[in-house]
Design an enzyme around this catalytic site. Structure first.
Site, short mmCIF file in Angstrom:
data_model
loop_
_atom_site.label_atom_id
_atom_site.label_comp_id
_atom_site.label_asym_id
_atom_site.label_seq_id
_atom_site.Cartn_x
_atom_site.Cartn_y
_atom_site.Cartn_z
N TYR A 107 30.20 46.33 41.38
CA TYR A 107 31.54 45.72 41.43
C TYR A 107 32.55 46.85 41.44
O TYR A 107 32.43 47.82 40.68
CB TYR A 107 31.78 44.85 40.18
CG TYR A 107 33.19 44.32 40.11
CD1 TYR A 107 33.51 43.07 40.62
CD2 TYR A 107 34.22 45.09 39.55
CE1 TYR A 107 34.82 42.61 40.59
CE2 TYR A 107 35.52 44.63 39.52
CZ TYR A 107 35.81 43.38 40.03
OH TYR A 107 37.10 42.92 40.01
N GLU A 195 39.50 44.10 45.85
CA GLU A 195 38.24 43.91 45.11
C GLU A 195 37.06 43.88 46.07
O GLU A 195 37.09 43.16 47.07
CB GLU A 195 38.30 42.59 44.32
CG GLU A 195 37.05 42.33 43.50
CD GLU A 195 37.05 40.94 42.89
OE1 GLU A 195 37.36 40.82 41.69
OE2 GLU A 195 36.76 39.97 43.61
#
Ligand code: ADP
Ligand code: MG
Length: 388
Positions: A107, A195
């Site tokens: 992530y 993101e």
């Protein structure tokens, strides 16, 4: 402003962030054609929401026929994910992209740390669809690194994040570059979030952004006319979209008392007072300082066409804004749409008598209030009475 994954990937690609190739498809036949060129692929629903994988919006297809079949079902379906709410979002288009052999999912994001007035990099060695659970149950697996907007990103920021995330040594240099490009894009385009989840290490040892989410700071959009074409009105809250056209500061909330106020401070005080009397506002709406009759009418239309609004409370303290102009806007909106819910109006300040006269002569069934507390009290009582 939010954009779709396919748009975010295109932008990221232009900033030197490695993204897989893919083709947007609006129909099942287009998905079939795209899959013929790609080979084994993944069909991904393009909606402004995450959690698609778990909700059935990310599917693998081995053959073009399979891609067509999946796209046929996906386009037009209402996809419900953890982030869409129960009503879900209708899928209008899909991204057909190469299926990658994944060794590990990370992530990685860059966002704004408002409290510290800087950017913050957030990363984890445990990326993928379970990231929310990881951050809840194992916050120690989430890495953060502040980046000063004055000093900018330096390679040591990236090396620090890579070390803490457990990025393999052979990929660290690429990782540091990707992160640098994310920060560069963030600053260039006035993003509020970039993101990548997951950023994957592929079986052949490369880093690749398999998913992409980019949000822009609405206040920065004025500097980026090139981003306007990325807007997808289908995906936006129609009320917030209309408010943006009229330059109204509007945020949809969860209660049933629609508020129309001038000034952000007064709007906050109005919401607090409604809460104090046991009610719940349906929105924040600040008309702003220099308003017009049209703006008032548009603001009221947003409230009147919102099925959650059972009572309308108008709280105006006229300074630069004149009460008679507000009153004319109210009469105009009610004339157009009809007043179907109780409306409590508190007017005070510049031209208040002229404003009250316009309302009184309109014949509208308006409940006047003498001050903020009186207005909030009346609004809450009306809402309790199952006003609709
Ligand atoms: P969302 O975040 O909305 O659930 P993602 O694009 O992150 O959607 O996809 C969910 C999961 O599906 C990823 O974590 C990854 O495991 C898998 N996935 C997505 N795209 C691909 C792809 N192109 N190849 C292989 N696996 C993929
Ligand atoms: Mg994802």
């Amino acid at each position: 402003m939010k954009i779709h994954e396919y748009q975010a990937k295109e932008l990221m690609g232009a900033y030197g962030i490695p993204v897989p190739s893919g083709t947007l498809a609006l129909t099942a036949d287009e998905a079939y054609e795209a899959a013929k060129n790609i080979g084994p692929c993944v069909i991904k629903a393009q909606i402004h929401s995450g959690g698609r994988g778990k909700g059935g919006g990310v599917k693998f297809a081995k053959t073009p026929e399979e891609a067509r079949e999946i796209a046929e079902k996906m386009i037009g379906m209402t996809l419900v994910t953890k982030q869409t709410g129960a009503e879900g979002k209708v899928v209008h288009k899909v991204l057909v992209t190469e299926a990658n052999d994944i060794k590990k999912e990370y992530y990685l994001s860059v966002t704004v740390d408002n409290a510290n007035a800087c950017l913050v990099i957030i990363g984890s060695g445990e990326g993928g669809t379970e990231i929310e659970e990881v951050s809840e149950k194992h916050p120690e697996l989430i890495v953060t690194e502040k980046v000063s907007v004055y000093q900018g990103y330096h390679a040591y920021n990236g090396y620090e994040v890579a070390r803490k995330m457990g990025i393999p040594a052979a990929l660290t240099k690429d990782f540091v570059k990707i992160l640098g490009n994310m920060v560069r894009m963030m600053m260039d385009k006035d993003c509020s979030l970039i993101e990548i989840n997951p950023l994957v290490e592929t079986a052949d040892g490369k880093l690749l952004a398999l998913d992409a989410k980019v949000n822009f700071d609405d206040s920065g959009l004025v500097r980026h006319p090139e981003l306007e074409e990325l807007r997808d009105i289908d995906e936006e809250d129609p009320k917030e979209y209309k408010a943006s056209l009229y330059d109204l500061n509007y945020i949809s909330l969860f209660g049933n008392i629609g508020c129309l106020v001038n000034g952000a401070g007064l709007a906050m005080a109005t919401m607090d007072t409604i809460n104090k009397f046991g009610g719940s506002p349906a929105n924040f709406l600040d008309l702003g300082g220099s308003t017009t009759e049209d703006k008032v009418a548009a603001a009221l239309e947003i409230l009147m066409t919102d099925p959650h609004v059972e009572v309308i409370m108008i709280n105006i303290f006229g300074g630069i804004v004149k009460c008679d102009l507000i009153a004319s806007g109210i009469v105009s909106a009610c004339g157009k749409l009809g007043l179907k819910v109780p409306m409590i109006v508190r007017l005070e300040g510049t031209n208040v008598d002229a404003g009250k006269k316009i309302l009184a002569e309109s014949g509208l069934n308006i409940i006047p209030a003498k001050d903020l507390a009186d207005a909030a009290h009346k609004a809450v009582e009306a809402a309790k009475g199952g006003a609709k």
